[in-house]
Write a protein that holds these residues in place. Structure first.
Motif, PDB file in Angstrom:
ATOM      1  N   LEU A  22       0.824  -1.201   0.000  1.00 14.50           N
ATOM      2  CA  LEU A  22       0.000   0.000   0.000  1.00 14.50           C
ATOM      3  C   LEU A  22       0.864   1.259   0.000  1.00 14.50           C
ATOM      4  CD1 LEU A  22      -2.933   0.807  -0.045  1.00 14.50           C
ATOM      5  CD2 LEU A  22      -2.960   0.690   2.454  1.00 14.50           C
ATOM      6  N   LEU A  26       0.932   4.337  -2.758  1.00  9.88           N
ATOM      7  CA  LEU A  26       0.794   5.750  -2.411  1.00  9.88           C
ATOM      8  C   LEU A  26       1.972   6.563  -2.949  1.00  9.88           C
ATOM      9  CD1 LEU A  26      -0.533   5.463   1.263  1.00  9.88           C
ATOM     10  CD2 LEU A  26      -1.843   5.980  -0.802  1.00  9.88           C
ATOM     11  N   ILE A 111      -5.545   6.983   2.561  1.00  7.35           N
ATOM     12  CA  ILE A 111      -6.565   5.960   2.790  1.00  7.35           C
ATOM     13  C   ILE A 111      -7.693   6.617   3.572  1.00  7.35           C
ATOM     14  CG2 ILE A 111      -7.010   3.645   3.672  1.00  7.35           C
ATOM     15  CD1 ILE A 111      -4.801   3.866   1.516  1.00  7.35           C
ATOM     16  N   ILE A 120      -8.738   4.111  -1.392  1.00  3.30           N
ATOM     17  CA  ILE A 120      -7.506   4.847  -1.677  1.00  3.30           C
ATOM     18  C   ILE A 120      -7.911   6.042  -2.528  1.00  3.30           C
ATOM     19  CG2 ILE A 120      -5.205   4.700  -2.695  1.00  3.30           C
ATOM     20  CD1 ILE A 120      -5.744   1.529  -2.552  1.00  3.30           C
ATOM     21  N   ALA A 125      -5.700   6.493  -8.776  1.00  2.00           N
ATOM     22  CA  ALA A 125      -5.852   5.359  -7.860  1.00  2.00           C
ATOM     23  C   ALA A 125      -6.516   4.171  -8.552  1.00  2.00           C
ATOM     24  CB  ALA A 125      -6.666   5.789  -6.631  1.00  2.00           C
ATOM     25  N   LYS A 440     -11.118   7.431  -6.619  1.00  2.00           N
ATOM     26  CA  LYS A 440     -10.749   6.494  -5.546  1.00  2.00           C
ATOM     27  C   LYS A 440     -10.659   5.083  -6.104  1.00  2.00           C
ATOM     28  CE  LYS A 440     -14.972   4.431  -4.804  1.00  2.00           C
ATOM     29  NZ  LYS A 440     -15.228   2.959  -4.985  1.00  2.00           N
ATOM     30  N   LEU A 443      -9.984  -0.304  -1.318  1.00  2.00           N
ATOM     31  CA  LEU A 443      -8.866  -1.075  -0.785  1.00  2.00           C
ATOM     32  C   LEU A 443      -9.069  -2.563  -1.059  1.00  2.00           C
ATOM     33  CD1 LEU A 443      -6.204  -0.852   0.738  1.00  2.00           C
ATOM     34  CD2 LEU A 443      -7.468  -1.060   2.887  1.00  2.00           C
TER      35      LEU A 443
END
Length: 461
Positions: A22, A26, A111, A120, A125, A440, A443
């Motif tokens: 993760l 990012l 997040i 995210i 994303a 977004k 996740l």
């Protein structure tokens, strides 16, 4: 170690490395790789360099390959006796405008917790950095368990997808021998609307045309010239109105050449999806489906061709009223294609159709806005059934073979230039707001996406 134990080990490795994966995503999202904006040219290259470095650290033979535009990232694993597979994604992103509609800076991802679960948030994303990274994290887990990468893999990551891919086709032609594989994997699509995993097996093609009809050398007073002089807006309206008959069928001669009925197995699959046309249209303030009667709604949006007017301009449309016969009228028209329809034959038929309505005093000008054939995948390839089973196992729901109403030109390019089908598997959702503010990626999509690719890789090795 048995194959089942190896698979379990890779899935466990993904779970252990989740937080680190993760953080890598990012970091990738912080690079503003907007391919359409010359001010971000250096950022696009920086994103390519970041990707290339990640792949080299994993053991891929990875290179940045320059093009007249933004670079390609090409990587290979070692040769072996496995089925050769090409993985495709893109690392460029859409512009962020309008910036004021973002709830946070678009290139400062984070997040966030939402009522639907963790997401995210940040530009790229979902389209396509989060999706692309599901590939890379799957390869990372494979190497951790096996001690080496899967063999016979080629990776092609593009930096111009969001600006029309001008360098892609020349690059494929120039490097066809190096890039050719038996199957391409594309992670730039999504789950079905109800959240079930899906494999897109057919994509509609596209023809774009602009037409301009010109009459008199100036706008004319309708009281003086109306009824005697040609009106380009009227001519254009009559021609466009005649594109379809009363049943919704397109009237261009030969338009349906190459259009095939939906195979029975896909018809059963699509019927089982329970698509509600009324609900679908209700989300945009409509209620009644149009088009040919008796056809399944999904057949209309995935498997049937269309003719649509995308815009008309002509005459006076400002405040108040002005009685003129316009000197010029123009329209933009698009056709979505299915089966083996020929884009250039459709274009020629459209132009002939317009000319049939043209008075002697009017001229017409056409502008080609691109065209590509439909892509229909051969689902008899055992890899499709294997991938479907793998997705179903990971998501706990039967994966669906679906179509797409839009076009993903790279799949057609792979078919035409490299001679291979594509398997389009993505984990985006309808509410990901791609190309819009506040993009977004769930996740869950990132986590289960990487796990899905591990399972699919295991079926191909």
């Amino acid at each position: 170690m048995s194959k089942d134990a190896q698979l379990d080990g890779m899935l466990a490795e993904l779970d252990r490395g989740h937080d680190a994966a993760l953080q890598r995503l990012l970091e990738f999202l912080r690079i503003p790789s907007v391919s359409t904006d010359p001010a971000h040219r250096g950022d696009v290259r920086r994103a390519a360099e970041w990707l290339c470095d990640q792949l080299q650290q994993l053991g891929f033979q990875a290179q940045i390959r320059d093009t007249p535009g933004h670079p390609m990232v090409v990587a290979h694993s070692q040769k072996g006796d496995a089925r050769p597979v090409l993985f495709y994604g893109h690392y460029d992103v859409q512009p962020v405008d309008p910036l004021e509609l973002w709830d946070r800076p678009p290139f400062e991802p984070e997040i966030q917790q939402t009522p639907e679960g963790a997401v995210i948030r940040g530009r790229g994303a979902s389209d396509d950095k989060g999706q692309l990274m599901t590939f890379i994290e799957a390869f990372r887990a494979w190497k951790a368990v096996h001690g080496e990468l899967p063999s016979d893999l080629t990776l092609l990551f593009e930096g111009e997808e969001e600006s029309g891919s001008p360098s892609l086709r020349p690059f494929l032609h120039e490097n066809a021998a190096e890039l050719r594989a038996s199957l391409a994997m594309i992670c730039d699509t999504g789950l079905y609307a109800d959240g079930r995993p899906a494999i897109t097996t057919q994509l509609r093609g596209l023809v774009g045309e602009e037409v301009i009809i010109r009459g008199a050398d100036r706008d004319l007073h309708s009281g003086s010239f109306g009824g005697l002089a040609a009106n380009p807006v009227m001519v254009l309206a009559q021609a466009l109105g005649a594109l379809k008959d009363g049943t919704g069928r397109v009237t261009l001669p030969g338009f349906y050449d190459g259009v095939t009925d939906l195979p029975p197995e896909l018809r059963r699959d699509w019927q089982a999806l329970g698509f509600d046309a009324g609900d679908f249209l209700g989300r945009v303030g409509l209620s009644e489906p149009i088009g040919e009667k008796g056809r399944m709604p999904l057949d209309m949006v995935w498997n049937q061709p269309t003719a649509e007017i995308n815009g008309i301009v002509g005459g006076y449309a400002g405040e108040g009223f002005k009685t003129v016969l316009p000197a010029e009228a123009r329209a933009k028209v698009s056709f979505r294609l299915t089966g083996s329809q020929d884009p250039e034959k459709i274009r020629d038929a459209f132009r002939d159709h317009i000319r049939r309505f043209l008075p002697a005093d009017c001229t017409v000008e056409f502008t080609n806005h691109g065209g590509s054939p439909a892509s229909v995948m051969d689902i008899s390839d055992p890899a499709f059934a294997s991938a479907r089973a793998a997705l179903s196992e990971e998501w706990g729901r039967e994966a669906a073979f679906i179509g797409a109403g839009g076009s993903i030109p790279v799949a057609g390019d792979f078919k035409e230039i490299l001679g291979m089908d594509s398997m389009l598997i993505g984990f985006g959702r309808d509410d990901d707001r791609i190309h819009s503010p506040n993009e977004k990626y769930n996740l869950e999509s990132f986590t289960k996406g990487a796990r899905s690719w591990v399972r699919i890789l295991a079926t191909l090795r």
